[in-house]
Design a protein around this motif. Structure first.
Motif, PDB file in Angstrom:
ATOM      1  N   LEU A   1      -0.282  -6.847  21.795  1.00 23.05           N
ATOM      2  CA  LEU A   1       1.031  -7.358  22.181  1.00 23.05           C
ATOM      3  C   LEU A   1       1.713  -7.551  20.881  1.00 23.05           C
ATOM      4  O   LEU A   1       2.835  -7.270  20.685  1.00 23.05           O
ATOM      5  N   ALA A   2       1.066  -8.349  20.021  1.00 23.42           N
ATOM      6  CA  ALA A   2       1.662  -8.526  18.788  1.00 23.42           C
ATOM      7  C   ALA A   2       2.214  -7.084  18.082  1.00 23.42           C
ATOM      8  O   ALA A   2       3.289  -7.117  17.368  1.00 23.42           O
ATOM      9  N   LYS A   3       1.162  -6.313  17.849  1.00 22.15           N
ATOM     10  CA  LYS A   3       1.503  -4.883  17.278  1.00 22.15           C
ATOM     11  C   LYS A   3       2.797  -4.598  17.847  1.00 22.15           C
ATOM     12  O   LYS A   3       3.615  -3.691  17.421  1.00 22.15           O
TER      13      LYS A   3
ATOM     14  N   ALA B   1      -5.503 -15.051  13.681  1.00 22.85           N
ATOM     15  CA  ALA B   1      -4.290 -15.530  12.742  1.00 22.85           C
ATOM     16  C   ALA B   1      -4.141 -14.789  11.763  1.00 22.85           C
ATOM     17  O   ALA B   1      -2.992 -14.197  11.498  1.00 22.85           O
ATOM     18  N   ARG B   2      -5.327 -14.285  10.916  1.00 21.62           N
ATOM     19  CA  ARG B   2      -5.266 -13.525   9.850  1.00 21.62           C
ATOM     20  C   ARG B   2      -4.814 -12.146  10.033  1.00 21.62           C
ATOM     21  O   ARG B   2      -4.008 -11.718   9.256  1.00 21.62           O
ATOM     22  N   GLN B   3      -5.175 -11.515  11.246  1.00 18.37           N
ATOM     23  CA  GLN B   3      -4.858 -10.307  11.652  1.00 18.37           C
ATOM     24  C   GLN B   3      -3.145 -10.161  11.856  1.00 18.37           C
ATOM     25  O   GLN B   3      -2.773  -9.151  11.598  1.00 18.37           O
ATOM     26  N   VAL B   4      -2.783 -10.903  12.954  1.00 18.10           N
ATOM     27  CA  VAL B   4      -1.459 -10.576  13.242  1.00 18.10           C
ATOM     28  C   VAL B   4      -0.395 -11.764  13.004  1.00 18.10           C
ATOM     29  O   VAL B   4       0.859 -11.265  13.074  1.00 18.10           O
TER      30      VAL B   4
ATOM     31  N   GLU C   1     -12.273  -9.429  24.316  1.00 18.24           N
ATOM     32  CA  GLU C   1     -11.391  -8.529  25.226  1.00 18.24           C
ATOM     33  C   GLU C   1     -10.009  -9.309  25.527  1.00 18.24           C
ATOM     34  O   GLU C   1      -9.102  -8.418  25.630  1.00 18.24           O
ATOM     35  N   VAL C   2      -9.931 -10.705  25.417  1.00 19.84           N
ATOM     36  CA  VAL C   2      -8.646 -11.306  25.628  1.00 19.84           C
ATOM     37  C   VAL C   2      -7.834 -11.170  24.164  1.00 19.84           C
ATOM     38  O   VAL C   2      -6.637 -10.798  24.200  1.00 19.84           O
ATOM     39  N   LEU C   3      -8.663 -11.388  23.116  1.00 16.03           N
ATOM     40  CA  LEU C   3      -7.898 -11.228  21.896  1.00 16.03           C
ATOM     41  C   LEU C   3      -7.271  -9.799  21.563  1.00 16.03           C
ATOM     42  O   LEU C   3      -6.101  -9.777  20.894  1.00 16.03           O
ATOM     43  N   GLU C   4      -8.210  -8.796  22.198  1.00 18.40           N
ATOM     44  CA  GLU C   4      -7.447  -7.479  21.926  1.00 18.40           C
ATOM     45  C   GLU C   4      -6.399  -7.389  22.547  1.00 18.40           C
ATOM     46  O   GLU C   4      -5.549  -6.614  21.895  1.00 18.40           O
ATOM     47  N   VAL C   5      -6.099  -7.719  23.631  1.00 22.52           N
ATOM     48  CA  VAL C   5      -4.714  -7.509  24.468  1.00 22.52           C
ATOM     49  C   VAL C   5      -3.647  -8.375  23.590  1.00 22.52           C
ATOM     50  O   VAL C   5      -2.698  -7.912  23.151  1.00 22.52           O
ATOM     51  N   MET C   6      -4.074  -9.420  22.976  1.00 21.04           N
ATOM     52  CA  MET C   6      -2.909 -10.251  22.316  1.00 21.04           C
ATOM     53  C   MET C   6      -2.674  -9.544  20.959  1.00 21.04           C
ATOM     54  O   MET C   6      -1.494  -9.445  20.623  1.00 21.04           O
TER      55      MET C   6
ATOM     56  N   VAL D   1      11.826 -19.891  15.110  1.00 17.33           N
ATOM     57  CA  VAL D   1      10.938 -18.540  15.280  1.00 17.33           C
ATOM     58  C   VAL D   1      11.790 -17.346  15.553  1.00 17.33           C
ATOM     59  O   VAL D   1      12.811 -17.530  16.459  1.00 17.33           O
ATOM     60  N   GLN D   2      11.815 -16.600  14.393  1.00 17.05           N
ATOM     61  CA  GLN D   2      12.839 -15.340  14.656  1.00 17.05           C
ATOM     62  C   GLN D   2      12.209 -14.307  15.693  1.00 17.05           C
ATOM     63  O   GLN D   2      11.111 -14.453  16.184  1.00 17.05           O
ATOM     64  N   LYS D   3      13.090 -13.690  16.163  1.00 14.93           N
ATOM     65  CA  LYS D   3      12.643 -12.508  17.214  1.00 14.93           C
ATOM     66  C   LYS D   3      11.808 -11.730  16.719  1.00 14.93           C
ATOM     67  O   LYS D   3      11.870 -11.111  15.340  1.00 14.93           O
ATOM     68  N   GLY D   4      10.698 -11.347  17.523  1.00 15.48           N
ATOM     69  CA  GLY D   4       9.561 -10.434  16.926  1.00 15.48           C
ATOM     70  C   GLY D   4       8.535 -11.304  15.976  1.00 15.48           C
ATOM     71  O   GLY D   4       7.637 -10.511  15.580  1.00 15.48           O
ATOM     72  N   GLU D   5       8.720 -12.497  15.713  1.00 14.42           N
ATOM     73  CA  GLU D   5       7.851 -13.216  14.809  1.00 14.42           C
ATOM     74  C   GLU D   5       6.546 -13.795  15.743  1.00 14.42           C
ATOM     75  O   GLU D   5       6.900 -14.009  16.784  1.00 14.42           O
ATOM     76  N   ARG D   6       5.579 -13.647  14.959  1.00 15.35           N
ATOM     77  CA  ARG D   6       4.243 -14.153  15.520  1.00 15.35           C
ATOM     78  C   ARG D   6       3.717 -15.493  14.799  1.00 15.35           C
ATOM     79  O   ARG D   6       3.449 -15.262  13.694  1.00 15.35           O
ATOM     80  N   ILE D   7       3.539 -16.398  15.561  1.00 12.19           N
ATOM     81  CA  ILE D   7       3.343 -17.902  14.911  1.00 12.19           C
ATOM     82  C   ILE D   7       1.975 -18.102  15.329  1.00 12.19           C
ATOM     83  O   ILE D   7       1.855 -18.069  16.659  1.00 12.19           O
TER      84      ILE D   7
END
Ligand SMILES: Nc1ncnc2c1ncn2[C@@H]1O[C@H](COP(=O)(O)OP(=O)(O)O)[C@@H](O)[C@H]1O
Ligand SMILES: [Mg+2]
Lengths: 362, 246
Positions: free
Chosen positions: B186-188, B203-206, B178-183, B28-34
Motif C-alpha cells: 500500500l505504501a508503495k 519503518a526503515r523500509q517505507v 503477511e500483514v506487513l507485506e500488504v502494508m 502530513v502531506q498527501k502521499g506521505e507515510r508516517i
C-alpha cells in the motif's frame, strides 16, 4: 477415578449395556432405579386410568349427568364448554369471526419467525395488515359484519391479541428506551433510566388498573380511546421497561471496538445501530429475550382484573356455574395445555434461533 | 489549495484532568507515510484517534483534508469516510461474512449498488490475498487473515488517508509478515499512511518520517536514516535501545 470409568460409555455399546451402566452400576443405584421406576409406573398408570381409560369424553345431552359417579376425567366439560373457553362471550353465531381472527394473528406471528421477514419494511406491513384483518373480523361494523365491541371479546382470541399487540408496541418502545438510556446527553439518559426503573418497580396489576380505570379521569376525552387499547399500551409499557434493560445488556456485552470500527467507516448513527449494534445485541440477549416473551404470555392472564375475559378467566367461567363445578381439574388441564402449546413453541423457537444465529459466531 | 492531508497545530487533549496530548504540531502531506512509535501509554493511539474524531481534542486545531475538526464540523461521518482506520484487534463485524464486512459501508455510506460493491470488495480481497475466504465469517479466520480483511474493508471506502493503530501487535509472530507485506505494498502505491507500530523494519523500509512520542508529546521526528542512525533526544535513544535489543 473409578466413578469416571463407571460412567464412561463407549460409543458403540448396545442399549442393554448403556442401561446397565447408567442405572445399575452399583447395588445402591439398582435399588434407587427400581424404586423410582416402580413409582413412575404407578403414577403413569393412575394418570392414564384417570385421563383415558375411565374418562367420559362427551355429553350428548349437554348436561353434566354423564359424569355422575365416574372414576375418571370428565372431559365432557370441554366438549360442552370449549366455545366459552376459546371465544369468551363473543356472540355465538359470530364465533367463526373470532376463529379466523385468532388464526390470522397466529399465522402472522409464525411468519414473523421466518428470517425472510426480518426487515422493518417487511415486518411492518405484515403486522399492519394482520391487525387490520383481525380488527375488521373482530369488531365488524363493516362489510355487513355486525358490530362486536372489545368488551365482548374474550377467551384465547383475546389473549393472543393482547399479547401480540402488547409485544409489538412494546418491542420498538424497548429499543427506543434502551438507546435513549445510552444517550450521551445525561438529561436524556437519566430521565429514561428513571422511567424504566419506575415502571419496573410497579406491579403489572397496578399499571393495568391505572390504564383501565384511572386514566379516563385524567386524560382529555379525545385521548381516552377504548379500554382495550389503554390496557394494551399499559401492558406494552411494562414489557418495554424489562425488554429495554435486556437489550441494553446485550449492547453492553459488545466490545467497544465494534462501534468504533463502524464509526471509522463513516456509518451514520442509525446505520451503526441498525446494522452493527442491534443485530449483535439481540444475539447476545436472545435467551433473556425469549424468557421475557414467555413470561409476558403468561402475564396476559392478569387482564382479567380489569374485566377482560381472557382464556384463563373464561376457563374459570366454564366450570364456575354450578353444574360443572366438579370438573375444574379437567378445565385447568385444558387451559394448561393451551398455554403449554404456545409457550413450548416459543421456547423451541428460541432454541432454534440460538443454533441458527450461532453460525458465523466463533 | 495546500497539499496537506492532515494538519495538527497546538493541539491538546485531556481525559478528564489527565493531560494526554501536549501541544501537538504535525503536518502530513498527501502521499506521505508516517510511522509513530513510543512507549506504551505515550498517547500514540489517542493522537491518531483524534484524526477521525474517535476522540475529541480540547485545544488547538486539527484539519483533515481541508475540513476543520471543531465543534461545528457538521458531518463527521463524511470525513470518516475519507479516513480509513485499521485497529489493533481488527474489530471485524462477527455477524457479517468477510464479503459483507467489506461491502457494508460502500453500500450504506456511498450508496454503491450491491454488485458493484461486491466486485470492488473482491478486488481488494485479492489484493490482500484472501479472496477465497470471502464467504466465511471473521471468527473462522486466523488473526493475520482477519487483519488483512480489516485492511481490505478500510480500502473499500477508497480513503484518502489510512490510519493504523498497532496493526500487528495482537498477532502471532508468524502472521506479522503477511500483514506487513500488504502494508508495504500500500505504501508503495502512494497511500497516505499514519502507522502506529513498533515494526522498525517496516519503518526503515517505507516511512518518509518516523515520529517518537513520550508522555503525550512529540519528542522527535526525522527521516528513518536519521532517526535510527543518529537520534538526537536521549529518550529516543533509550527507547530505540530497548526495542532494538530484542
Ligand atoms: N478513554 C480514556 N480515558 C482515560 N484515560 C485514557 C483513555 N484512553 C487512554 N487514556 C490514557 O491516555 C494515555 C495515552 O493512551 P494511549 O493513547 O492509548 O497510549 P498508547 O497508544 O501510546 O499506548 C494513557 O496514559 C492512557 O492511560
Ligand atoms: Mg495504543
Amino acid at each position: 477415578m473409578t466413578d469416571q470409568i463407571a460412567v464412561f460409555i463407549p460409543p458403540h455399546s448396545n442399549i442393554a449395556q448403556r442401561l446397565r451402566k447408567r442405572f445399575f452400576s452399583s447395588a445402591m443405584n439398582s435399588v434407587i432405579t427400581i424404586i423410582v421406576g416402580l413409582f413412575l409406573a404407578w403414577a403413569v398408570w393412575n394418570v392414564f386410568n384417570w385421563a383415558i381409560l375411565n374418562a367420559v369424553w362427551a355429553s350428548p345431552d349437554g348436561t353434566s349427568k354423564v359424569c355422575h359417579g365416574i372414576e375418571g376425567a370428565c372431559w365432557a366439560v370441554i366438549d360442552v364448554r370449549w366455545r366459552l373457553i376459546i371465544f369468551g362471550l363473543f356472540p355465538f353465531e359470530e364465533q367463526w369471526r373470532s376463529t379466523f381472527a385468532c388464526i390470522v394473528i397466529v399465522m402472522v406471528a409464525i411468519m414473523s419467525c421466518v428470517p425472510f421477514f426480518w426487515k422493518p419494511m417487511r415486518l411492518g406491513p405484515l403486522w399492519v395488515v394482520g391487525f387490520a384483518i383481525f380488527y375488521t373480523l373482530m369488531a365488524g361494523g363493516v362489510f355487513g359484519l355486525s358490530y362486536v365491541g372489545p368488551a365482548d371479546w374474550g377467551g384465547l382470541t383475546l389473549t393472543v391479541f393482547v399479547y401480540a399487540a402488547g409485544v409489538l408496541i412494546g418491542m420498538p418502545t424497548a429499543i427506543a428506551l434502551a438507546l435513549l438510556r445510552r444517550s450521551e446527553l445525561p438529561v436524556i439518559a437519566k430521565t429514561t433510566g428513571a422511567i424504566i426503573d419506575a415502571v419496573r418497580s410497579l406491579p403489572l396489576v397496578s399499571i393495568l388498573f391505572t390504564a383501565a380505570l384511572i386514566l379516563p379521569f385524567v386524560l382529555p376525552g379525545f385521548l381516552v380511546g377504548d379500554k382495550i387499547w389503554r390496557v394494551i399500551i399499559g401492558f406494552a409499557l411494562f414489557f418495554a421497561a424489562y425488554q429495554a434493560e435486556i437489550i441494553r445488556s446485550g449492547i453492553q456485552a459488545l466490545p467497544s471496538g465494534q462501534e468504533e470500527a463502524a464509526k471509522a467507516l463513516g456509518l451514520t448513527y442509525w446505520q451503526r445501530i441498525n446494522r452493527i449494534i442491534l443485530p449483535q445485541a439481540f444475539r447476545n440477549a436472545l435467551p433473556p429475550t425469549i424468557n421475557q416473551f414467555v413470561i409476558t404470555f403468561k402475564e396476559t392472564s392478569l387482564i382479567v382484573i380489569i374485566g377482560f375475559f381472557e382464556v384463563l378467566a373464561s376457563g374459570n367461567a366454564a366450570f364456575g356455574s354450578g353444574e360443572w363445578s366438579h370438573a375444574w381439574v379437567e378445565v385447568y388441564c385444558f387451559v394448561a395445555m393451551i398455554y403449554f402449546v404456545f409457550v413450548f413453541s416459543l421456547s423451541r423457537y428460541g432454541a432454534y434461533l440460538e443454533r441458527h444465529l450461532r453460525v458465523g459466531q466463533h | 489549495m495546500s497539499n496537506a492531508a492532515v494538519t495538527i497545530s497546538g493541539m491538546n487533549k485531556y481525559y478528564g484532568s489527565f493531560h494526554a496530548l501536549k501541544n501537538i504540531n504535525l503536518t502530513v502531506q498527501k502521499g506521505e507515510r508516517i510511522v509513530i512509535c513510543g512507549p506504551s501509554g505515550s498517547g500514540k493511539s489517542t493522537l491518531i484517534r483524534c484524526i477521525n474524531k474517535l476522540e475529541e481534542h480540547q485545544q488547538g486545531s486539527i484539519n483533515v483534508l481541508g475540513t476543520e475538526l471543531d465543534d461545528n464540523v457538521g458531518n463527521i461521518d463524511q470525513i470518516r469516510r475519507e479516513v480509513g482506520m485499521v485497529f489493533q484487534h481488527f474489530n471485524l463485524f462477527p455477524h457479517l461474512t468477510v464479503l459483507e464486512n467489506c461491502t457494508l459501508s460502500p453500500m450504506l455510506a456511498r450508496k454503491m449498488p450491491q454488485d458493484e460493491a461486491e466486485n470492488m470488495a473482491m478486488t481488494y480481497l485479492e489484493r490482500v490475498r484472501i479472496p477465497e475466504q470471502a464467504e466465511k465469517f471473521p471468527g473462522e479466520l486466523s488473526g493475520g487473515q482477519q487483519q488483512r480483511v480489516a485492511i481490505a474493508r478500510a480500502l473499500c471506502m477508497k480513503p484518502e488517508v489510512l490510519l493504523f493503530d498497532e496493526p500487528t501487535s495482537a498477532l502471532d509472530p508468524e502472521m506479522i509478515s503477511e500483514v506487513l507485506e500488504v502494508m508495504v505494498s500500500l505504501a508503495k502505491d502512494g497511500m497516505t499512511m499514519l502507522c502506529v507500530t513498533h515494526e522498525m523494519g517496516f519503518a526503515r523500509q517505507v516511512a518518509d518520517r518516523v515520529i517518537f512520542m513520550d508522555q503525550g508529546e512529540i519528542v522527535e521526528q526525522a527521516a528513518p536514516e536519521e532517526f535510527f542512525g543518529a537520534p538526537k533526544n536521549e529518550r529516543t535513544q533509550n527507547f530505540l535501545n530497548q526495542i532494538l535489543s530484542h
